[in-house]
Motif scaffolding. Structure first.
Motif, short mmCIF file in Angstrom:
data_model
loop_
_atom_site.label_atom_id
_atom_site.label_comp_id
_atom_site.label_asym_id
_atom_site.label_seq_id
_atom_site.Cartn_x
_atom_site.Cartn_y
_atom_site.Cartn_z
N PRO A 207 46.20 47.63 74.05
CA PRO A 207 45.64 48.33 72.88
C PRO A 207 44.48 49.24 73.25
CG PRO A 207 45.17 45.96 72.77
CD PRO A 207 46.16 46.18 73.86
N GLY A 208 43.76 48.91 74.32
CA GLY A 208 42.69 49.80 74.79
C GLY A 208 43.25 51.15 75.22
N LEU A 209 44.38 51.12 75.93
CA LEU A 209 45.03 52.38 76.33
C LEU A 209 45.47 53.18 75.11
CD1 LEU A 209 47.21 51.10 79.33
CD2 LEU A 209 45.04 52.35 79.45
N VAL A 210 45.97 52.48 74.10
CA VAL A 210 46.39 53.17 72.87
C VAL A 210 45.18 53.77 72.15
CG1 VAL A 210 47.47 52.86 70.61
CG2 VAL A 210 48.41 51.67 72.60
N GLN A 211 44.10 53.01 72.09
CA GLN A 211 42.91 53.44 71.35
C GLN A 211 42.19 54.62 72.02
OE1 GLN A 211 41.85 52.77 68.43
NE2 GLN A 211 39.74 52.05 68.30
N PHE A 212 42.08 54.58 73.34
CA PHE A 212 41.25 55.56 74.05
C PHE A 212 42.06 56.66 74.73
CE2 PHE A 212 38.66 51.67 74.00
CZ PHE A 212 37.50 52.16 73.43
N SER A 213 43.35 56.74 74.42
CA SER A 213 44.19 57.75 75.07
C SER A 213 44.19 59.09 74.34
CB SER A 213 45.63 57.23 75.20
OG SER A 213 46.19 57.01 73.92
N ASN A 214 43.63 59.14 73.14
CA ASN A 214 43.64 60.40 72.39
C ASN A 214 42.66 61.41 72.99
OD1 ASN A 214 45.49 59.29 70.70
ND2 ASN A 214 44.08 58.92 69.02
N ASN A 215 43.08 62.66 73.06
CA ASN A 215 42.20 63.72 73.54
C ASN A 215 41.48 64.38 72.37
OD1 ASN A 215 44.14 65.37 72.34
ND2 ASN A 215 45.16 65.82 74.29
N THR A 216 40.83 65.50 72.61
CA THR A 216 40.04 66.16 71.56
C THR A 216 40.91 66.67 70.41
OG1 THR A 216 40.17 68.20 72.87
CG2 THR A 216 38.19 66.83 73.13
N ASN A 217 42.20 66.89 70.67
CA ASN A 217 43.13 67.34 69.63
C ASN A 217 43.82 66.18 68.92
OD1 ASN A 217 42.63 70.08 70.24
ND2 ASN A 217 44.11 69.98 71.95
N ASN A 218 43.33 64.96 69.18
CA ASN A 218 43.87 63.75 68.56
C ASN A 218 45.33 63.51 68.96
OD1 ASN A 218 43.28 61.46 67.04
ND2 ASN A 218 44.23 62.29 65.20
N LYS A 219 45.67 63.92 70.17
CA LYS A 219 47.00 63.67 70.72
C LYS A 219 46.85 62.81 71.97
CE LYS A 219 49.10 67.94 69.01
NZ LYS A 219 49.81 69.20 69.38
N ARG A 220 47.81 61.93 72.18
CA ARG A 220 47.73 61.03 73.31
C ARG A 220 47.93 61.79 74.62
NH1 ARG A 220 49.88 57.22 69.51
NH2 ARG A 220 48.28 55.66 69.16
N SER A 221 47.06 61.49 75.57
CA SER A 221 47.07 62.19 76.85
C SER A 221 47.34 61.20 77.97
CB SER A 221 45.73 62.89 77.07
OG SER A 221 45.58 63.31 78.40
N ILE A 222 48.33 61.51 78.80
CA ILE A 222 48.66 60.64 79.93
C ILE A 222 47.51 60.61 80.93
CG2 ILE A 222 49.80 62.48 81.20
CD1 ILE A 222 50.80 58.75 81.09
N VAL A 223 46.75 61.69 81.00
CA VAL A 223 45.61 61.73 81.90
C VAL A 223 44.55 60.71 81.49
CG1 VAL A 223 43.73 63.17 82.81
CG2 VAL A 223 46.01 64.15 82.47
N ARG A 224 44.29 60.63 80.18
CA ARG A 224 43.31 59.67 79.69
C ARG A 224 43.81 58.23 79.87
NH1 ARG A 224 38.89 61.07 76.99
NH2 ARG A 224 38.84 59.03 75.97
N VAL A 225 45.10 58.03 79.71
CA VAL A 225 45.68 56.70 79.93
C VAL A 225 45.44 56.27 81.38
CG1 VAL A 225 47.84 55.39 80.08
CG2 VAL A 225 47.42 56.88 78.13
N ILE A 226 45.72 57.15 82.32
CA ILE A 226 45.52 56.84 83.74
C ILE A 226 44.04 56.61 84.03
CG2 ILE A 226 45.72 57.76 86.08
CD1 ILE A 226 48.25 59.23 85.13
N PHE A 227 43.18 57.44 83.43
CA PHE A 227 41.74 57.29 83.64
C PHE A 227 41.25 55.92 83.18
CE2 PHE A 227 37.47 57.63 81.70
CZ PHE A 227 36.72 57.86 82.86
N VAL A 228 41.65 55.52 81.98
CA VAL A 228 41.22 54.22 81.44
C VAL A 228 41.77 53.09 82.29
CG1 VAL A 228 41.38 52.65 79.46
CG2 VAL A 228 40.99 55.09 79.07
N LEU A 229 43.02 53.20 82.72
CA LEU A 229 43.64 52.15 83.52
C LEU A 229 42.96 52.02 84.88
CD1 LEU A 229 45.91 50.09 83.38
CD2 LEU A 229 47.44 51.80 84.36
N VAL A 230 42.68 53.16 85.53
CA VAL A 230 42.00 53.14 86.83
C VAL A 230 40.60 52.56 86.69
CG1 VAL A 230 41.04 54.59 88.65
CG2 VAL A 230 43.36 55.02 87.83
N LEU A 231 39.90 52.95 85.63
CA LEU A 231 38.56 52.41 85.38
C LEU A 231 38.60 50.90 85.19
CD1 LEU A 231 35.55 53.18 84.92
CD2 LEU A 231 36.10 53.43 82.49
N PHE A 232 39.58 50.44 84.45
CA PHE A 232 39.74 49.00 84.21
C PHE A 232 39.98 48.25 85.52
CE2 PHE A 232 42.73 45.47 83.23
CZ PHE A 232 41.88 44.68 82.47
#
Length: 436
Positions: A207-232
């Protein structure tokens, strides 16, 4: 700092805990020895044992007594030293902070849900508006969460028992609070700490990936998903190595904590289902069922619930918490109290549940009969383990019914909001709604 109602509820919770912790010695001793509130993973007596072993420069993880991380033991050691062993007040403070943070998280969830419904209100037909939250519901349901956290008998009993679950739940509550307030770095840090202690919260990264994956246009970004996962992953590795160095550069804590949680070698009775099944299990089947039970907690529900609830990550987070609190290898009433305290957030779904009376009666009967069957089994000798396990099994079945009923209610409300009360016609025939 607090309004009148907040002060009243927090004051009530404080009075109840002080009264039971400091004046009811026999009751406190009962809770400290109760298998429903204390397990090998959260017993404060085991924590004290680990603290003294550390002072003697003996590894706490050589035997099968201590199952807290080296970082947790270091933290508890500091608390024990500061309070000179009188840590009761710290348990009370931690429990009250957990309740207040749960209240604030509930307010954010309800406020965001209300704003979203307000934004979409123009698209709703008149008949659909009866299913929506009102402004009064936001504050009222948030207050209910605070009241539930302050007077919940399971929360109070966990505090009185001096179970380290009080601090574990505080950490998990902080994780939920940072989750709903979109604070990525604190969320990752607290989630990694919670996962390092009890393993199962690791699933909450989804759910963290779902919550924090949105970019500035409120669309899910695979880049943000990877960033959150790598940080975790990086923070988890950092905490793992920190525990390694705190344990005198030894990996002995891995077997004492994570292997202990996963392989379930201790059959001390608790409110879960693992201990009884594995006492009856033939050894050559044990590995199969250990993996089956653990995959049931960690994997089975993860993907389907994430797909279905991808637009409501807060509900997904709570649901996954409830699942691992019910089915984990060493559960206690403190785990149940954690997700129970958030139930009033979704009280607007209660009108759609089908088995509310049955679930309530099952939980009350099981909670009352569990200590009775324990007494008959251990002290009177007029019963056996089957009686005790039957009550804990009923309690777990009731919790399972509760979750399935709430999921049904959630889907039903979403259907009514989307389609209204009028049954749509499909190919000229009145449609039939089924929930399977």
């Amino acid at each position: 700092m607090f309004d009148g109602i907040e002060s009243l509820y927090i004051g009530l919770g404080l009075i109840l805990r002080i009264f039971l912790v400091f004046s009811q010695t026999r009751l406190r001793n009962y809770f400290e020895q109760s298998g429903e509130f204390v397990t090998p993973l959260n017993s404060w007596k085991r924590v004290i044992e680990g603290i003294y072993l550390r002072k003697l420069n003996v590894s706490p993880f050589l035997g099968s007594v201590v199952h807290e991380t080296p970082l947790s033991l270091c933290f508890y050691s500091k608390l024990h030293t500061i309070t000179n062993g009188h840590v009761e007040s710290l348990f009370i403070i931690a429990d009250l902070i957990s309740g207040f943070l749960a209240y604030r998280a509930a307010y954010y969830i309800l406020h965001r849900l209300f704003d979203q419904q307000l934004k979409d209100k123009a698209t709703y037909k008149d008949e659909r508006k009866m299913f929506l939250l009102t402004k009064a519901d936001v504050q009222k349901n948030a207050y209910r969460v605070l009241l539930c956290a302050m007077v919940n008998p399971l929360s109070i009993g966990t505090c009185v028992a001096k179970s380290s679950l009080v601090f574990h739940n505080l950490l998990l509550t902080m994780t939920f609070y940072f989750f709903v307030t979109y604070q990525l770095l604190p969320f990752i840090l607290t989630l990694c700490l919670a996962s390092s202690i009890s393993l199962y919260p690791i699933v909450l990264i989804v759910p963290g990936l779902v919550q924090f994956s949105n970019n500035t246009n409120n669309k899910r970004s695979i880049v943000r998903v990877i960033f959150v996962l790598v940080l975790f992953i990086m923070v988890n590795i950092g905490i793992l190595y920190l525990n390694f160095y705190l344990n005198h550069q030894s990996w002995s804590f891995v077997d004492a904590i994570y292997s202990f949680i996963f392989h379930v070698p201790d059959y001390t009775p608790n409110i879960g289902i693992f201990w009884y099944f594995f006492t009856e299990m033939f050894d050559h089947f044990r590995s199969l069922f250990v993996w089956t039970f653990q995959m049931h907690v960690l994997i089975v529900y993860l993907l389907p619930f994430t797909i279905r609830l991808r637009n409501d990550p807060a509900f997904l987070f709570w649901l996954l918490c409830a699942i691992f609190c019910i089915f984990k290898s060493y559960p206690a009433y403190g785990d149940v109290a954690f997700y129970f305290n958030y139930l009033p957030i979704w009280s607007f779904l209660f009108r759609y549940v089908r088995q509310g009376l049955v679930i309530t009666c099952m939980m009350i009967v099981a909670a009352l009969m569990t200590p009775i069957t324990w007494y008959l089994w251990i002290y009177a000798g007029s019963a056996n383990a089957n009686f005790y396990f039957a009550m804990t099994f009923i309690f777990n079945i009731a919790q399972t019914f509760l979750l399935s009923d709430l999921i049904y209610a959630y889907l039903k409300q979403q259907f009514f909001i989307k389609n209204g009360l009028t049954i749509p016609r499909i190919n000229g025939v009145e449609g039939q709604l089924e929930f399977t």
